[in-house]
Scaffold this active site. Structure first.
Site, PDB file in Angstrom:
ATOM      1  N   SER A  41      24.011 -21.840  52.458  1.00  0.00           N
ATOM      2  CA  SER A  41      24.011 -22.323  53.921  1.00  0.00           C
ATOM      3  C   SER A  41      23.476 -21.226  55.033  1.00  0.00           C
ATOM      4  CB  SER A  41      25.572 -22.296  54.299  1.00  0.00           C
ATOM      5  OG  SER A  41      26.086 -23.709  53.667  1.00  0.00           O
ATOM      6  N   HIS A  72      20.331 -26.652  54.509  1.00  0.00           N
ATOM      7  CA  HIS A  72      19.953 -26.411  53.355  1.00  0.00           C
ATOM      8  C   HIS A  72      18.508 -27.320  52.975  1.00  0.00           C
ATOM      9  CE1 HIS A  72      23.358 -24.926  51.058  1.00  0.00           C
ATOM     10  NE2 HIS A  72      24.003 -25.364  52.178  1.00  0.00           N
ATOM     11  N   HIS A  94      26.097 -29.261  46.300  1.00  0.00           N
ATOM     12  CA  HIS A  94      27.548 -29.040  46.200  1.00  0.00           C
ATOM     13  C   HIS A  94      28.266 -30.024  45.613  1.00  0.00           C
ATOM     14  CE1 HIS A  94      26.001 -26.825  49.615  1.00  0.00           C
ATOM     15  NE2 HIS A  94      26.741 -25.774  49.271  1.00  0.00           N
ATOM     16  N   TYR A  96      30.905 -31.161  46.671  1.00  0.00           N
ATOM     17  CA  TYR A  96      31.456 -32.090  47.893  1.00  0.00           C
ATOM     18  C   TYR A  96      30.512 -33.277  48.332  1.00  0.00           C
ATOM     19  CZ  TYR A  96      28.996 -28.728  51.192  1.00  0.00           C
ATOM     20  OH  TYR A  96      28.144 -28.065  51.715  1.00  0.00           O
ATOM     21  N   GLU A  97      29.233 -32.915  47.786  1.00  0.00           N
ATOM     22  CA  GLU A  97      28.379 -33.868  48.078  1.00  0.00           C
ATOM     23  C   GLU A  97      28.407 -35.272  47.015  1.00  0.00           C
ATOM     24  OE1 GLU A  97      24.324 -32.220  49.307  1.00  0.00           O
ATOM     25  OE2 GLU A  97      25.405 -30.608  48.769  1.00  0.00           O
ATOM     26  N   ALA A 124      27.467 -18.840  52.002  1.00  0.00           N
ATOM     27  CA  ALA A 124      28.427 -18.475  53.176  1.00  0.00           C
ATOM     28  C   ALA A 124      29.711 -18.598  52.798  1.00  0.00           C
ATOM     29  CB  ALA A 124      28.216 -19.398  54.225  1.00  0.00           C
ATOM     30  N   MET A 222      32.559 -22.879  48.739  1.00  0.00           N
ATOM     31  CA  MET A 222      32.539 -24.165  48.065  1.00  0.00           C
ATOM     32  C   MET A 222      31.369 -24.248  47.133  1.00  0.00           C
ATOM     33  SD  MET A 222      33.077 -26.640  51.460  1.00  0.00           S
ATOM     34  CE  MET A 222      34.227 -26.209  52.720  1.00  0.00           C
ATOM     35  N   SER A 223      30.939 -23.060  46.723  1.00  0.00           N
ATOM     36  CA  SER A 223      29.647 -23.124  45.963  1.00  0.00           C
ATOM     37  C   SER A 223      29.751 -21.962  44.718  1.00  0.00           C
ATOM     38  CB  SER A 223      28.495 -22.773  46.810  1.00  0.00           C
ATOM     39  OG  SER A 223      28.338 -21.681  47.247  1.00  0.00           O
ATOM     40  N   ASN A 246      33.218 -16.862  58.867  1.00  0.00           N
ATOM     41  CA  ASN A 246      34.219 -16.857  59.724  1.00  0.00           C
ATOM     42  C   ASN A 246      35.425 -16.544  59.049  1.00  0.00           C
ATOM     43  OD1 ASN A 246      34.124 -19.152  57.368  1.00  0.00           O
ATOM     44  ND2 ASN A 246      35.923 -19.891  58.035  1.00  0.00           N
ATOM     45  N   HIS A 258      31.093 -26.037  61.453  1.00  0.00           N
ATOM     46  CA  HIS A 258      30.021 -25.621  60.510  1.00  0.00           C
ATOM     47  C   HIS A 258      28.986 -25.007  60.989  1.00  0.00           C
ATOM     48  CE1 HIS A 258      27.974 -25.807  56.732  1.00  0.00           C
ATOM     49  NE2 HIS A 258      27.005 -26.704  57.262  1.00  0.00           N
TER      50      HIS A 258
HETATM   51  N1  HPA Z   1      36.481 -22.228  53.582  1.00  0.00           N
HETATM   52  C1  HPA Z   1      35.407 -22.835  52.289  1.00  0.00           C
HETATM   53  N2  HPA Z   1      34.460 -22.446  52.339  1.00  0.00           N
HETATM   54  C2  HPA Z   1      33.839 -21.830  53.473  1.00  0.00           C
HETATM   55  C3  HPA Z   1      34.403 -21.241  54.543  1.00  0.00           C
HETATM   56  C4  HPA Z   1      35.903 -21.381  54.511  1.00  0.00           C
HETATM   57  O1  HPA Z   1      36.656 -21.284  55.487  1.00  0.00           O
HETATM   58  N3  HPA Z   1      33.606 -20.871  55.177  1.00  0.00           N
HETATM   59  C5  HPA Z   1      32.196 -20.722  54.653  1.00  0.00           C
HETATM   60  N4  HPA Z   1      32.555 -21.367  53.603  1.00  0.00           N
END
Ligand code: HPA
Length: 296
Positions: A41, A72, A94, A96-97, A124, A222-223, A246, A258
């Protein structure tokens, strides 16, 4: 191709797709990539570390699926990082996709078959360790797999690699030390961090962030985890970097989007690119020096 349900069929299907993808790429770009990069990301601009000779949309390459997540690209760049042949996956898919975990591992197996010696992963992440800050780059030293899946299930076969991969050195220790040494020369803070891998797609609750911090994670994302497990299976040393998009402090948690995460991540790419440009040739020559020994 329809996904296989039987493990034997799945293995055959993945091996066939790997053969097809290897031949497809070798016929279009005849060099052996020494380094492979997977960009997450907001980190697409890092592709500029590699001078392109050929680029292919994922939709053209057998076995690759196009990413749907914002930020992406879904393009494979082949070229040189300095004088090192390199392949860059600009964007990743990912869990989640909705893809099975082995689909996420596919680029790693492919790189290995093409001759790659070093995998670099960029993503990220959320910062759990209060000493971190938005925009901060960390180098991963370890992970905790909380994704509920593993890319090697049904695929832990000698035809692919180790049956029970050792994870004690999955994040290449000497490479991490080298990256930190070079970062110091650039005045770029680069702390080591433990990554907690979540399936997503939602960001975590306060209670989950608190839990993740307590069990020893510094960042959450998440990766990365599926790719690192696949790399350990095929003895591919990994250098993984995450940019804190974040902060995830459960007692001071604001609303998060996001877009905010993408923006905070993008800001770090210039510094990170400087580091990568220096790191690639040194890391590759360090690995070449101990070709016959396992990476430590
Ligand atoms: N949680 C999960 N994945 C992330 C986050 C988060 O807070 N920030 C960036 N990727």
């Amino acid at each position: 191709m329809a996904p296989a349900t039987d493990p034997e069929q799945l293995r055959r299907q993945v091996l066939e797709e790997l053969e097809q993808a290897t031949a497809w790429l070798q016929s279009r770009w005849p060099e052996r990539p020494r380094v492979g990069m997977i960009l997450g990301s907001g980190l697409g601009p890092l592709a500029r570390c590699v001078e392109p000779q050929a680029e292919f949309p994922y939709t053209e390459v057998p076995g690759l699926v196009p990413p749907t997540a914002q930020g992406h690209q879904g393009r494979l760049r082949c070229g040189h990082a300095g004088d090192v042949p390199a392949m860059v996956f600009q964007g990743r898919v990912h869990l989640y996709e909705g893809h099975p975990a082995h689909r996420i591992a596919f680029p790693v197996w492919l790189l290995r078959r093409l001759g790659c010696r070093l995998l670099m992963i960029f993503s990220a992440a959320g910062g759990l360790n209060p000493q971190l800050a938005e925009g901060q780059v960390v180098v991963l030293t370890d992970h905790i797999n909380l994704m509920g899946v593993n890319p090697l299930v049904g695929l832990n076969h000698p035809d692919l690699g180790h049956v029970f991969p050792d994870m004690s050195r999955a994040y290449w220790p000497r490479g991490i030390a080298l990256a930190q040494r070079l970062a110091r020369q650039l005045d770029l803070p680069l702390p080591g961090a433990v990554y907690a891998g979540m399936r997503g797609p939602n960001l975590e609750t306060r209670a989950e962030y608190r839990f993740l911090r307590r069990i020893g994670a510094d960042v959450v994302g998440m990766s990365t985890v599926p790719e690192v497990i696949a790399a350990a299976q095929v003895n591919l040393p990994v250098l993984a970097f995450a940019v804190v998009g974040n902060m995830c402090l459960p007692d001071a948690l604001g609303r998060m989007t996001h877009e905010h995460i993408l923006q905070a991540t993008q800001q770090a790419t210039r510094h990170l690119a400087q580091l990568v440009e220096r790191l690639v040739p040194q890391a590759v020559s360090e690995l070449a020096a101990d070709q016959q020994q396992p990476a430590t």
